[in-house]
Write an enzyme that holds these catalytic residues in place. Structure first.
Site, short mmCIF file in Angstrom:
data_model
loop_
_atom_site.label_atom_id
_atom_site.label_comp_id
_atom_site.label_asym_id
_atom_site.label_seq_id
_atom_site.Cartn_x
_atom_site.Cartn_y
_atom_site.Cartn_z
N ASN A 35 0.85 -1.18 0.00
CA ASN A 35 0.00 0.00 0.00
C ASN A 35 0.89 1.24 0.00
O ASN A 35 1.76 1.38 0.86
CB ASN A 35 -0.91 -0.02 1.23
CG ASN A 35 -1.94 1.07 1.22
OD1 ASN A 35 -1.60 2.24 1.16
ND2 ASN A 35 -3.20 0.69 1.30
N GLU A 48 -2.58 -4.49 -3.52
CA GLU A 48 -2.87 -5.39 -4.64
C GLU A 48 -2.70 -4.67 -5.98
O GLU A 48 -2.20 -5.26 -6.94
CB GLU A 48 -4.28 -5.96 -4.51
CG GLU A 48 -4.50 -6.78 -3.26
CD GLU A 48 -4.88 -5.96 -2.01
OE1 GLU A 48 -5.21 -6.59 -1.00
OE2 GLU A 48 -4.85 -4.72 -2.06
N CYS A 76 -9.80 -3.58 -5.10
CA CYS A 76 -8.83 -4.63 -5.42
C CYS A 76 -9.52 -5.92 -5.83
O CYS A 76 -9.04 -6.62 -6.72
CB CYS A 76 -7.90 -4.83 -4.23
SG CYS A 76 -6.97 -3.32 -3.85
N ASP A 136 -8.30 5.34 4.85
CA ASP A 136 -7.97 4.29 3.89
C ASP A 136 -9.19 3.44 3.55
O ASP A 136 -9.37 3.06 2.40
CB ASP A 136 -6.87 3.39 4.44
CG ASP A 136 -6.30 2.46 3.40
OD1 ASP A 136 -5.78 2.97 2.39
OD2 ASP A 136 -6.40 1.24 3.57
#
Length: 140
Positions: A35, A48, A76, A136
């Protein structure tokens, strides 16, 4: 999963969110990433996505397995489905339940290893940086 955990720790060391991912086929690592939302000020640079980008053009994802330290989110999971990745192995889903049912409903085998290392890494981060974590996962 070991390489994905290394990626997560690297992300944390860089001041980011400790989530790592690795793409493997037939025992060969095609890509790895972590990330980088904080480091690159990029809202879609999830582990990812970084992993898939680092893998570069892969003509076919047949037989590829995506490893992630945390259950993938819908962004993702959408990439997993778009590219036809049929198996995702995750370190844990306790910290974030993500899109496991969405992936399963599209024929993806999802294996949750429920690893203490992954849970401890995320839980320590969430405790220390709750605002960043909530940003996030879109809960601010």
């Amino acid at each position: 999963m070991k390489a994905a955990i290394e990626e997560a720790r690297l992300g944390l060391k860089e001041g980011g969110i400790p989530i790592g991912s690795v793409l493997v086929r037939a025992g060969k690592m095609l890509g790895r990433g972590h990330n980088k939302r904080v480091q690159e000020n990029n809202p879609i640079m999830h582990a990812e996505i970084d992993c898939l980008q680092n893998a570069g053009r892969v003509k076919s994802y047949r037989g590829a397995v995506l490893y992630s330290t945390l259950m993938p989110c819908y962004l993702c999971a959408g990439a997993v489905i778009q590219f036809g990745i049929k198996k995702v192995v995750v370190g844990e889903s306790e910290s974030f339940s993500g899109a496991s049912n969405f992936m399963r409903s599209h024929g993806v085998e999802v294996v949750d290893l429920n690893l203490e290392d992954c849970k401890q890494l995320m839980q320590a981060f969430i405790l220390k940086h709750p605002a960043l974590w909530n940003e996030d996962i879109g809960r601010l």
